[in-house]
Design a protein around this motif. Structure first.
Motif, mmCIF file in Angstrom:
data_model
loop_
_atom_site.group_PDB
_atom_site.id
_atom_site.type_symbol
_atom_site.label_atom_id
_atom_site.label_comp_id
_atom_site.label_asym_id
_atom_site.label_seq_id
_atom_site.Cartn_x
_atom_site.Cartn_y
_atom_site.Cartn_z
ATOM 1 N N ARG A 24 44.313 39.036 39.257
ATOM 2 C CA ARG A 24 43.897 37.572 39.321
ATOM 3 C C ARG A 24 42.540 37.183 39.596
ATOM 4 O O ARG A 24 42.390 36.051 39.815
ATOM 5 N N ILE A 26 40.516 37.613 42.224
ATOM 6 C CA ILE A 26 40.385 36.993 43.619
ATOM 7 C C ILE A 26 39.820 38.243 44.542
ATOM 8 O O ILE A 26 40.439 39.143 44.469
ATOM 9 N N SER A 108 48.632 26.943 38.137
ATOM 10 C CA SER A 108 48.757 28.001 37.244
ATOM 11 C C SER A 108 49.880 27.339 36.512
ATOM 12 O O SER A 108 49.996 27.588 35.388
ATOM 13 N N GLU A 138 47.350 26.768 47.403
ATOM 14 C CA GLU A 138 47.517 26.920 45.931
ATOM 15 C C GLU A 138 48.934 27.858 46.206
ATOM 16 O O GLU A 138 48.899 29.098 46.501
ATOM 17 N N ASP A 139 49.866 27.493 45.672
ATOM 18 C CA ASP A 139 51.030 27.969 45.579
ATOM 19 C C ASP A 139 51.047 28.556 44.198
ATOM 20 O O ASP A 139 51.242 28.018 43.226
ATOM 21 N N ASP A 140 50.921 29.994 43.737
ATOM 22 C CA ASP A 140 50.811 30.647 42.665
ATOM 23 C C ASP A 140 52.238 31.246 42.547
ATOM 24 O O ASP A 140 52.312 32.463 42.373
ATOM 25 N N PRO A 154 43.136 31.716 38.914
ATOM 26 C CA PRO A 154 43.559 30.869 40.154
ATOM 27 C C PRO A 154 42.496 29.885 40.832
ATOM 28 O O PRO A 154 41.230 30.269 40.509
ATOM 29 N N LYS A 156 41.851 29.669 43.791
ATOM 30 C CA LYS A 156 41.065 30.610 44.877
ATOM 31 C C LYS A 156 39.953 31.493 44.115
ATOM 32 O O LYS A 156 39.022 31.654 45.031
ATOM 33 N N SER A 157 39.927 32.127 42.757
ATOM 34 C CA SER A 157 39.091 32.702 42.484
ATOM 35 C C SER A 157 37.709 32.283 42.280
ATOM 36 O O SER A 157 36.775 32.578 42.032
ATOM 37 N N ASP A 159 36.650 29.503 44.374
ATOM 38 C CA ASP A 159 36.649 28.670 45.641
ATOM 39 C C ASP A 159 35.511 29.337 46.363
ATOM 40 O O ASP A 159 35.452 30.295 47.230
ATOM 41 N N VAL A 164 40.278 27.678 50.286
ATOM 42 C CA VAL A 164 41.873 27.759 49.565
ATOM 43 C C VAL A 164 42.683 28.759 50.197
ATOM 44 O O VAL A 164 42.068 29.826 50.358
ATOM 45 N N TYR A 166 45.848 30.995 49.629
ATOM 46 C CA TYR A 166 46.442 31.195 48.455
ATOM 47 C C TYR A 166 47.904 31.854 48.829
ATOM 48 O O TYR A 166 47.873 32.844 49.394
#
Length: 328
Positions: A24, A26, A108, A138-140, A154, A156-157, A159, A164, A166
């Motif tokens: 992802r 992150i 996503s 962030e709800d992935d 994402p 978060k990646s 941020d 965030v 995650y």
């Protein structure tokens, strides 16, 4: 055989951090990962740590019901923010609640509309959170299952200000009865979450966590994801191939990931009558309005295909095609 570490089995925390980095994009440390009894518990704990009664929370409209209920229970004042093709309408959020505490998003694969938040909208949301000194959940929940060549990274990646939180779950990537999820928190919140988990949290069984960690470390989890991605894509393609047979009053929408998509309805369709007719014929359908915090101005259905085989999808389309409520 004793109680495991409050924040989660160390091997699983390491495995999750490694997987997020590899698949992802992150970058995180294992001590930022807190293992929970599913995503629902993660949302409840985030609310417990971060919210005071009456704090404003931007919430996608329509949006996921599980997180909504958890945040309401924590005292949040949910601010419904409409969702378009690019994702959450950040300008609307600013106009309604400029001094928000949290924003909840599913970038996503928006729940339930299925949109993917654009890069421009992601950057706009991060900028808004930074300006308000707010945080973002962030709800992935199903971001692993994309059907194109490469998924959007994402939130978060990208941020850079560490705003965030995650949330991920093994309920979707593996199976719900594991009751296993996690939250990746900003480094500034690690101490607060450590204290919370040490004070009372009982994590999922250590044996379960250790088994999942080994499954991930051996590369079997990544293989499982690839296999399931192909299976879900085939089911989605079946749905889209069969949908032109439906009446003009229902339009199945394309998506690029996940286990569900939506179908928009002609405004003349009686949605409740359609639901009742389909139920009588053995098909369960869910209206988009079920996910709404405030009126949407349009009607539609959420169509799940993840747990339904191609033959069942074809049979369901045949049933819907004959529904009297769609003949307007």
């Amino acid at each position: 055989m004793g109680y495991g570490p409050p924040a989660g089995h160390p091997g699983l925390r390491r495995a999750i951090a490694s997987h997020l980095n590899a698949s992802r994009g992150i970058k995180c440390d294992p001590d930022q990962i807190f293992v929970t009894g599913g995503a629902q518990q993660a949302f409840s704990l985030i609310g417990r740590v971060l919210l005071n009664p009456g704090d404003g929370v931007w919430y996608e409209n329509p949006g996921a019901t599980g997180a909504r209920n958890a945040l309401i229970a924590a005292g949040a004042d949910l601010v419904p923010v409409n969702v378009g093709a690019e994702g959450l309408d950040v300008e609307e959020g600013r106009a309604k609640a400029p001094h928000f505490r949290l924003a909840f998003v599913t970038p996503s694969h928006q729940q339930p509309l299925g949109h993917v938040m654009s890069l421009a909208r992601r950057l706009e949301l991060l900028e808004a959170a930074n300006a308000a000194q707010a945080l973002i959940i962030e709800d992935d929940y199903d971001g692993e299952f994309y059907y194109g060549d490469r998924p959007m990274p994402p939130l978060k990646s990208i941020d850079t200000e560490d705003r965030v939180l995650y949330v991920g779950t093994f309920s979707k990537t593996m199976f719900p009865s594991l009751r296993l999820g996690f939250v990746l928190v900003p480094r500034s919140l690690v101490t607060a979450f450590d204290r919370l988990f040490a004070s009372w949290i009982s994590t999922p069984p250590t044996a379960t966590q250790a088994s999942v960690a080994e499954f991930m470390d051996e590369g079997l989890f990544a293989t499982h994801i690839r296999i399931m991605r192909r299976l879900y894509k085939a089911r989605y393609q079946t749905l889209m191939e069969e949908s032109p047979a439906l009446p003009e009053s229902i339009k199945v929408q394309p998506t690029t990931s996940g286990f569900h998509t939506t179908a928009l309805l002609d405004g003349r369709v009686d949605v409740q009558l359609l639901i009742n007719q389909a139920r009588s014929a053995g098909v369960t359908i869910v209206p988009i309005s079920r996910y709404a915090l405030s009126p949407l101005g349009y009607n539609g259905l959420v169509l799940g295909f993840g747990s339904t085989g191609p033959d069942e999808i074809r049979a369901g389309i045949r049933v819907l095609r004959e529904m009297p409520a769609l003949r307007v």
